[in-house]
Design a protein around this motif. Structure first.
Motif, PDB file in Angstrom:
ATOM      1  N   CYS A 123       0.822  -1.216   0.000  1.00  0.00           N
ATOM      2  CA  CYS A 123       0.000   0.000   0.000  1.00  0.00           C
ATOM      3  C   CYS A 123       0.854   1.263   0.000  1.00  0.00           C
ATOM      4  CB  CYS A 123      -0.981  -0.020   1.174  1.00  0.00           C
ATOM      5  SG  CYS A 123      -0.279   0.434   2.756  1.00  0.00           S
ATOM      6  N   SER A 124       2.099   1.181   0.493  1.00  0.00           N
ATOM      7  CA  SER A 124       2.982   2.352   0.481  1.00  0.00           C
ATOM      8  C   SER A 124       3.921   2.361  -0.719  1.00  0.00           C
ATOM      9  CB  SER A 124       3.802   2.408   1.775  1.00  0.00           C
ATOM     10  OG  SER A 124       4.584   1.238   1.928  1.00  0.00           O
ATOM     11  N   GLY A 125       3.781   1.371  -1.607  1.00  0.00           N
ATOM     12  CA  GLY A 125       4.632   1.304  -2.793  1.00  0.00           C
ATOM     13  C   GLY A 125       6.058   0.909  -2.483  1.00  0.00           C
ATOM     14  N   ASP A 126       6.255   0.123  -1.420  1.00  0.00           N
ATOM     15  CA  ASP A 126       7.599  -0.192  -0.934  1.00  0.00           C
ATOM     16  C   ASP A 126       8.023  -1.644  -1.133  1.00  0.00           C
ATOM     17  OD1 ASP A 126       8.135   2.401  -0.096  1.00  0.00           O
ATOM     18  OD2 ASP A 126       7.218   2.080   1.867  1.00  0.00           O
ATOM     19  N   LEU A 127       7.287  -2.397  -1.943  1.00  0.00           N
ATOM     20  CA  LEU A 127       7.726  -3.756  -2.251  1.00  0.00           C
ATOM     21  C   LEU A 127       8.894  -3.713  -3.234  1.00  0.00           C
ATOM     22  CD1 LEU A 127       4.336  -5.647  -2.729  1.00  0.00           C
ATOM     23  CD2 LEU A 127       5.948  -5.929  -0.827  1.00  0.00           C
ATOM     24  N   LEU A 128       9.866  -4.587  -3.030  1.00  0.00           N
ATOM     25  CA  LEU A 128      10.985  -4.750  -3.958  1.00  0.00           C
ATOM     26  C   LEU A 128      10.662  -5.952  -4.834  1.00  0.00           C
ATOM     27  CD1 LEU A 128      13.936  -4.139  -4.879  1.00  0.00           C
ATOM     28  CD2 LEU A 128      14.676  -5.749  -3.094  1.00  0.00           C
ATOM     29  N   ILE A 129      10.383  -5.701  -6.100  1.00  0.00           N
ATOM     30  CA  ILE A 129       9.992  -6.771  -7.008  1.00  0.00           C
ATOM     31  C   ILE A 129      10.992  -6.860  -8.153  1.00  0.00           C
ATOM     32  CG2 ILE A 129       8.212  -7.606  -8.580  1.00  0.00           C
ATOM     33  CD1 ILE A 129       6.128  -6.376  -6.768  1.00  0.00           C
ATOM     34  N   THR A 130      11.658  -8.004  -8.240  1.00  0.00           N
ATOM     35  CA  THR A 130      12.673  -8.229  -9.279  1.00  0.00           C
ATOM     36  C   THR A 130      12.309  -9.403 -10.185  1.00  0.00           C
ATOM     37  OG1 THR A 130      13.953  -9.769  -7.916  1.00  0.00           O
ATOM     38  CG2 THR A 130      14.480  -7.425  -7.709  1.00  0.00           C
ATOM     39  N   GLY A 131      11.396 -10.254  -9.730  1.00  0.00           N
ATOM     40  CA  GLY A 131      11.160 -11.521 -10.402  1.00  0.00           C
ATOM     41  C   GLY A 131      12.218 -12.523  -9.987  1.00  0.00           C
ATOM     42  N   ALA A 132      11.977 -13.791 -10.283  1.00  0.00           N
ATOM     43  CA  ALA A 132      12.942 -14.838  -9.941  1.00  0.00           C
ATOM     44  C   ALA A 132      14.267 -14.571 -10.653  1.00  0.00           C
ATOM     45  CB  ALA A 132      12.386 -16.200 -10.336  1.00  0.00           C
ATOM     46  N   THR A 133      15.367 -14.660  -9.909  1.00  0.00           N
ATOM     47  CA  THR A 133      16.681 -14.298 -10.451  1.00  0.00           C
ATOM     48  C   THR A 133      17.461 -15.490 -10.987  1.00  0.00           C
ATOM     49  OG1 THR A 133      17.785 -14.565  -8.318  1.00  0.00           O
ATOM     50  CG2 THR A 133      16.828 -12.394  -8.802  1.00  0.00           C
ATOM     51  N   GLY A 134      17.065 -16.702 -10.614  1.00  0.00           N
ATOM     52  CA  GLY A 134      17.803 -17.880 -11.058  1.00  0.00           C
ATOM     53  C   GLY A 134      19.027 -18.188 -10.227  1.00  0.00           C
ATOM     54  N   THR A 135      19.157 -17.530  -9.071  1.00  0.00           N
ATOM     55  CA  THR A 135      20.258 -17.835  -8.159  1.00  0.00           C
ATOM     56  C   THR A 135      19.731 -17.698  -6.742  1.00  0.00           C
ATOM     57  OG1 THR A 135      22.597 -17.421  -7.657  1.00  0.00           O
ATOM     58  CG2 THR A 135      21.189 -15.484  -7.973  1.00  0.00           C
ATOM     59  N   ASN A 136      20.549 -18.023  -5.766  1.00  0.00           N
ATOM     60  CA  ASN A 136      20.142 -17.857  -4.371  1.00  0.00           C
ATOM     61  C   ASN A 136      21.347 -17.969  -3.459  1.00  0.00           C
ATOM     62  OD1 ASN A 136      18.745 -17.621  -1.985  1.00  0.00           O
ATOM     63  ND2 ASN A 136      17.937 -19.701  -2.005  1.00  0.00           N
ATOM     64  N   VAL A 137      21.784 -16.832  -2.920  1.00  0.00           N
ATOM     65  CA  VAL A 137      22.856 -16.829  -1.920  1.00  0.00           C
ATOM     66  C   VAL A 137      22.394 -16.020  -0.708  1.00  0.00           C
ATOM     67  CG1 VAL A 137      24.794 -17.260  -3.492  1.00  0.00           C
ATOM     68  CG2 VAL A 137      23.992 -14.909  -3.148  1.00  0.00           C
ATOM     69  N   ALA A 138      21.193 -16.372  -0.233  1.00  0.00           N
ATOM     70  CA  ALA A 138      20.587 -15.737   0.939  1.00  0.00           C
ATOM     71  C   ALA A 138      20.187 -14.287   0.653  1.00  0.00           C
ATOM     72  CB  ALA A 138      21.501 -15.870   2.156  1.00  0.00           C
ATOM     73  N   ASP A 139      20.260 -13.427   1.673  1.00  0.00           N
ATOM     74  CA  ASP A 139      19.691 -12.079   1.582  1.00  0.00           C
ATOM     75  C   ASP A 139      20.762 -10.991   1.645  1.00  0.00           C
ATOM     76  OD1 ASP A 139      17.293 -13.495   1.750  1.00  0.00           O
ATOM     77  OD2 ASP A 139      17.137 -13.192   3.919  1.00  0.00           O
ATOM     78  N   ILE A 140      20.391  -9.819   1.159  1.00  0.00           N
ATOM     79  CA  ILE A 140      21.267  -8.648   1.212  1.00  0.00           C
ATOM     80  C   ILE A 140      20.479  -7.484   1.814  1.00  0.00           C
ATOM     81  CG2 ILE A 140      22.478  -6.906  -0.168  1.00  0.00           C
ATOM     82  CD1 ILE A 140      23.155  -9.121  -2.175  1.00  0.00           C
ATOM     83  N   GLN A 141      21.111  -6.763   2.743  1.00  0.00           N
ATOM     84  CA  GLN A 141      20.524  -5.554   3.324  1.00  0.00           C
ATOM     85  C   GLN A 141      21.424  -4.359   3.036  1.00  0.00           C
ATOM     86  OE1 GLN A 141      20.780  -8.440   5.474  1.00  0.00           O
ATOM     87  NE2 GLN A 141      18.685  -8.973   4.912  1.00  0.00           N
ATOM     88  N   ILE A 142      20.803  -3.247   2.669  1.00  0.00           N
ATOM     89  CA  ILE A 142      21.545  -2.029   2.323  1.00  0.00           C
ATOM     90  C   ILE A 142      20.841  -0.826   2.917  1.00  0.00           C
ATOM     91  CG2 ILE A 142      22.367  -0.540   0.433  1.00  0.00           C
ATOM     92  CD1 ILE A 142      22.210  -3.064  -1.385  1.00  0.00           C
ATOM     93  N   VAL A 143      21.571   0.004   3.659  1.00  0.00           N
ATOM     94  CA  VAL A 143      21.083   1.313   4.105  1.00  0.00           C
ATOM     95  C   VAL A 143      21.922   2.376   3.429  1.00  0.00           C
ATOM     96  CG1 VAL A 143      20.533   2.797   6.073  1.00  0.00           C
ATOM     97  CG2 VAL A 143      20.577   0.310   6.384  1.00  0.00           C
ATOM     98  N   LEU A 144      21.263   3.320   2.767  1.00  0.00           N
ATOM     99  CA  LEU A 144      21.967   4.436   2.134  1.00  0.00           C
ATOM    100  C   LEU A 144      21.498   5.747   2.735  1.00  0.00           C
ATOM    101  CD1 LEU A 144      21.894   3.439  -1.664  1.00  0.00           C
ATOM    102  CD2 LEU A 144      23.604   2.856   0.078  1.00  0.00           C
TER     103      LEU A 144
END
Length: 433
Positions: free
Chosen positions: A410-431
């Motif tokens: 509802c706030s337009g804050d979903l990160l949508i990339t589609g399936a990437t074909g890989t998986n090495v867990a998660d990444i977090q970034i603060v800028l």
């Protein structure tokens, strides 16, 4: 609340997404497989026959990359992946299975892989390509255990808040292939396992529950995990009987693995190093918050916000980078995933202790799929929680109900990339700018 320039925030969001995608690209499965096989050309040339089996979210691109190296000696090629990542691979049979919950396709794919590996003979090479999600996909229940039992166990473990190491300590007990049993099935053939890691420390006995690694699981350890999270009492009867009948995993010796080579060719650490290196070109300060972010998502969000708040006191543009895999204790009936919940929690924590300068926070799964949703995660800023309320969504209630997906949507804050074909867990970034 500090009013932040919309254009500045849009710019920070674009930079965060670009850095995240650089991290995903660093785990490109095709490039990693090709590089590993170039370095092992002698092993390929010495093989009488080659049996190729790939399983996990990157099974198709990994198998495709291997084909030019093995085609002359190839007798069988099977790729087992999740439904979202299915794509044709010339020369291979591609099978779709369920993830994170196994389904009939997972059973069929595991059975096909088991049959292929069991045909290996002395002088053959079994080339095993492993990627994230492989443990759920490679579903080979032992006698007396049904798919429904495995599904119940998987769902209970995922909802309990157990981390990936704990989950993968339980799974081998209820499998014909995990915990080194695939390597033993190959007999005297040589086994080369190329692995994309999605676990802390790149532990090959934990990745996909270690089908080609010397096992460390035991019935005692499995029982400890089940007891810790209160799962023993509700365990399906077939699984309870399995634990009671087994005193230990099948006996293994050094000889069982003397023909086995396990090689980690991609990992979260490699992706994070790429993200940090790219960030250093654009930001005055880059902070590596953690080598592996884990534990309950609420605690992880609090730790990340504390680090970001401290880094905000420095001059210039700041980037905070980390990665890993948190856990969510499911208490509600909402929709979401650990990355979406982490982003929502970070936004709410900032209301209690504002960072005090323009910032964005991104948390995403490198596979492009966070929980049972179409989003990779979330990307929020200081205005996100207010936007949710203006749209009639209570972010605190959403967090309590594990309904981060609808709050971020509802706030337009979903990160949508589609399936990437890989998986090495998660990444977090603060800028911060």
């Amino acid at each position: 609340m500090i009013t932040q320039s919309a254009s500045l925030l849009k710019s920070l969001r674009r930079e965060a997404v670009a850095l995240f995608l650089e991290g995903v690209a660093a785990a490109n499965p095709e490039q990693a497989v090709a590089a590993a096989l170039v370095a092992r050309s002698a092993t390929l040339e010495q093989a009488s026959r080659i049996i190729l089996v790939a399983f996990g979210k990157a099974a198709c691109p990994m198998a495709r990359a291997a084909m030019p190296f093995v085609r002359g000696s190839l007798v069988t090629a099977i790729a087992l992946t999740n439904h979202e990542n299915v794509e044709p691979v010339d020369g291979a049979t591609v099978i779709a299975g369920g993830h994170p919950i196994p389904d009939k396709g997972s059973i069929a794919g595991a059975a096909a892989i088991e049959h292929a590996v069991s045909r290996a003979q002395e002088g053959d090479l079994v080339l095993v390509l492993v990627s994230g999600g492989g443990s759920a996909l490679l579903c080979a229940p032992p006698p007396g255990v049904e798919l429904a039992d495995k599904i119940a166990l998987n769902e209970a473990l995922i909802r309990s808040g157990a981390d990936i190491c704990e989950i993968n300590a339980v799974r081998p007990i209820f499998s014909r292939l995990k915990g080194g049993q695939m390597a033993r099935l190959a007999g005297k053939a040589k086994v080369l396992s190329l692995i994309l890691s999605d676990v802390p420390g790149d532990d090959i006995a934990t990745i996909a529950s270690g089908p080609t690694a010397r096992p460390r699981s035991s019935t005692r350890r499995a029982r400890e995990v089940l007891d810790k999270y209160g799962l023993w009492e509700n365990l399906p009867a077939a699984l309870e009987r399995r634990l009671e009948q087994m005193n230990a995993m099948p006996d293994v010796t050094a000889t069982d693995f003397h023909n086995v080579e396990n090689v980690v060719i991609g990992s979260n650490a490699i992706s994070l190093r790429t993200v940090a290196d790219k960030a250093e070109a654009e930001f005055d300060l880059v902070v590596r918050a953690s080598d592996w972010l884990e534990g309950d998502v609420l605690d992880a969000a609090a730790e990340l916000h504390r680090i970001a708040w401290a880094a905000a006191q420095c001059n210039g543009r700041v980037a905070v980078v980390c990665g890993g895999e948190t856990t969510v204790r499911v208490r509600g009936d909402g929709k979401g995933g650990r990355n979406q919940e982490l982003a929502l929690c970070f936004a709410l924590l900032n209301e209690l202790q504002p960072i005090g300068r323009p910032w964005v926070f991104l948390s995403g799964g490198t596979d492009g799929l966070d929980g049972p949703t179409n989003a990779a995660g979330g990307i929020v800023d200081a205005g996100s929680s207010d936007w949710m309320r203006q749209k009639g969504h209570d972010p605190i209630a959403s967090l309590e109900n594990n309904d981060s997906y609808h709050a971020l949507a509802c706030s337009g804050d979903l990160l949508i990339t589609g399936a990437t074909g890989t998986n090495v867990a998660d990444i977090q970034i603060v800028l911060m700018s």
